[in-house]
Scaffold this motif. Structure first.
Motif, mmCIF file in Angstrom:
data_model
loop_
_atom_site.group_PDB
_atom_site.id
_atom_site.type_symbol
_atom_site.label_atom_id
_atom_site.label_comp_id
_atom_site.label_asym_id
_atom_site.label_seq_id
_atom_site.Cartn_x
_atom_site.Cartn_y
_atom_site.Cartn_z
ATOM 1 N N PHE A 202 0.732 -1.260 0.129
ATOM 2 C CA PHE A 202 0.196 -0.103 -0.085
ATOM 3 C C PHE A 202 1.005 1.331 -0.120
ATOM 4 O O PHE A 202 2.033 1.266 0.206
ATOM 5 C CB PHE A 202 -0.909 0.196 1.289
ATOM 6 C CG PHE A 202 -1.871 -1.263 1.344
ATOM 7 C CD1 PHE A 202 -2.947 -1.298 0.758
ATOM 8 C CD2 PHE A 202 -1.357 -2.346 1.945
ATOM 9 C CE1 PHE A 202 -3.936 -2.156 0.884
ATOM 10 C CE2 PHE A 202 -2.143 -3.568 1.962
ATOM 11 C CZ PHE A 202 -3.507 -3.405 1.574
ATOM 12 N N GLU A 203 0.364 2.478 -0.230
ATOM 13 C CA GLU A 203 0.860 3.715 -0.211
ATOM 14 C C GLU A 203 0.815 4.265 1.233
ATOM 15 O O GLU A 203 1.929 4.273 1.547
ATOM 16 C CB GLU A 203 0.054 4.683 -1.099
ATOM 17 C CG GLU A 203 0.547 4.452 -2.498
ATOM 18 C CD GLU A 203 0.148 5.580 -3.445
ATOM 19 O OE1 GLU A 203 0.134 6.686 -3.010
ATOM 20 O OE2 GLU A 203 -0.405 5.119 -4.403
ATOM 21 N N THR A 230 5.578 6.047 -2.619
ATOM 22 C CA THR A 230 5.248 5.262 -3.929
ATOM 23 C C THR A 230 6.606 4.747 -3.957
ATOM 24 O O THR A 230 6.972 3.823 -5.186
ATOM 25 C CB THR A 230 4.975 5.769 -5.075
ATOM 26 O OG1 THR A 230 5.924 6.961 -5.231
ATOM 27 C CG2 THR A 230 3.521 6.376 -4.736
ATOM 28 N N SER A 231 7.559 4.850 -3.204
ATOM 29 C CA SER A 231 9.054 3.972 -3.217
ATOM 30 C C SER A 231 8.994 2.551 -3.414
ATOM 31 O O SER A 231 8.247 2.113 -2.248
ATOM 32 C CB SER A 231 9.948 4.535 -2.630
ATOM 33 O OG SER A 231 11.286 3.894 -2.505
ATOM 34 N N CYS A 251 -1.444 -2.828 -4.100
ATOM 35 C CA CYS A 251 -2.801 -2.396 -3.900
ATOM 36 C C CYS A 251 -2.684 -0.862 -3.672
ATOM 37 O O CYS A 251 -3.205 -0.191 -2.914
ATOM 38 C CB CYS A 251 -3.386 -2.882 -2.650
ATOM 39 S SG CYS A 251 -3.312 -4.546 -2.253
ATOM 40 N N LEU A 252 -1.938 -0.285 -4.553
ATOM 41 C CA LEU A 252 -1.487 1.335 -4.550
ATOM 42 C C LEU A 252 -2.821 2.049 -4.989
ATOM 43 O O LEU A 252 -3.681 1.535 -5.709
ATOM 44 C CB LEU A 252 -0.219 1.598 -5.363
ATOM 45 C CG LEU A 252 0.993 1.669 -4.466
ATOM 46 C CD1 LEU A 252 1.454 -0.011 -4.322
ATOM 47 C CD2 LEU A 252 2.169 2.067 -5.568
ATOM 48 N N ALA A 257 -0.677 8.615 -10.416
ATOM 49 C CA ALA A 257 0.590 8.385 -9.624
ATOM 50 C C ALA A 257 0.753 6.958 -9.246
ATOM 51 O O ALA A 257 1.990 6.252 -9.051
ATOM 52 C CB ALA A 257 0.862 9.289 -8.576
ATOM 53 N N GLY A 258 -0.314 6.314 -8.683
ATOM 54 C CA GLY A 258 -0.430 5.047 -8.073
ATOM 55 C C GLY A 258 -0.040 4.137 -9.227
ATOM 56 O O GLY A 258 0.611 2.982 -9.383
#
Length: 308
Positions: A202-203, A230-231, A251-252, A257-258
């Motif tokens: 996840f983010e 998001t790394s 699961c971003l 961006a995700g």
């Protein structure tokens, strides 16, 4: 054939060393903070620092000349000329090489004796299951900052020593405060280690807790990590520590961006471990949005049932 332009070696080097942040800002490009780098708003996969750039999606990078060639579709002579000529009569500044200040040691914020505000925020406002919050509070990987009453999501190393902390304000109004504690080691973000073959990525920590709330069956057997951004570094490090994992679910967030980060992470995971990851996408922007929408729908249906 384009006109030949002769450049001295000094001119070539001066063009290559143009500060990309200044160059892009002068050209009206929007840049977003991303740790010590700046991220290109129109292409989230691209970061710049000084005269250097890197595209995390294609895993390519270089200095200012190659950036201008790639992103402005110019030839080498055109790119060098643009960088040397500057904007509106002013030369683009060259990057100044300065020694980075020493990294400050990581210090975990002092924990509040009780966690009333954190529980109230996560359970009542974010609709996360109380038992899920209690699990991480008991493990001391979720604490309440005694000074500001922030949620603090703690990441520990292999010896259970805190190495990373992500603070999130509990205020209901205004802009939310989110920040990693200075000195945090990015390899050890907020996570849970299970015993089975599944890892969920996840983010944000709140999205991780939201997903667990919505899919609680045998959740402690699975592994989870919130990258606090998001790394892919926390994911890659975790995979090196738990070799039993054979299934990775990205699961971003569902935004651009995700999506870009998912593509980048999938490539990194395959390159490092040979695993092919799967994408689990929230219906709305993120998993807490999904959870809150579900909770509101459930509450309305309960109200309607009570009226019958």
């Amino acid at each position: 054939m384009g006109k030949f332009i002769y450049f001295t070696e000094a001119q070539k080097e001066r063009a290559a060393n143009v500060d990309l942040e200044s160059f892009l800002c002068q050209r009206g490009e929007k840049l977003l903070p991303s740790g010590r780098d700046k991220r290109l708003a129109r292409d989230y996969s691209v970061t710049v620092r000084g005269c250097e750039w890197f595209d995390h999606a294609s895993r390519q990078g270089g200095r200012a000349v190659s950036f201008v060639q790639r992103f402005y579709d110019l030839s080498y002579p055109e790119a060098v000329s643009l960088l040397l000529d500057g904007q509106q009569g002013q030369a683009y500044p060259a990057v100044t090489h300065q020694e980075e200040p020493p990294r400050k040691p990581f210090v975990l914020p002092e924990a509040n004796p009780n966690m009333r505000r954190v529980f109230a925020y996560l359970v009542k406002q974010r609709h996360i299951d109380r038992q899920v919050v209690a699990h991480f509070a008991k493990a001391k990987t979720l604490i309440e900052d005694s000074k500001y009453h922030n949620c603090v999501f703690v990441g520990t190393d292999e010896q259970a020593v805190p190495r990373h902390a992500h603070k999130r304000s509990t205020n209901s109004y205004g802009k939310a405060f989110r920040q990693n504690v200075e000195g945090s080691d990015p390899r050890y973000s907020f996570h849970h280690l299970g015993s089975d073959r599944e890892l969920y990525v996840f983010e944000a920590p709140i999205d991780m807790l939201s997903f667990i709330t919505m899919y609680p069956e045998d959740w402690t057997a699975h592994s989870y990590v919130a990258c606090c951004g998001t790394s892919g570094l926390p994911v890659l490090h975790l995979l090196s520590q738990i070799p039993q994992v054979r299934e990775v679910f990205l699961c971003l967030d569902s935004d651009e961006a995700g999506q870009v980060a998912c593509q980048r992470m999938a490539e990194q995971i395959t390159e490092q471990s040979g695993l092919v990851s799967q994408r689990l996408c929230p219906q709305l922007k993120d998993w807490n949005d999904d959870l809150r929408a579900w909770a509101e729908t459930h509450a309305r249906s309960m109200e309607m049932g009570g009226l019958r």
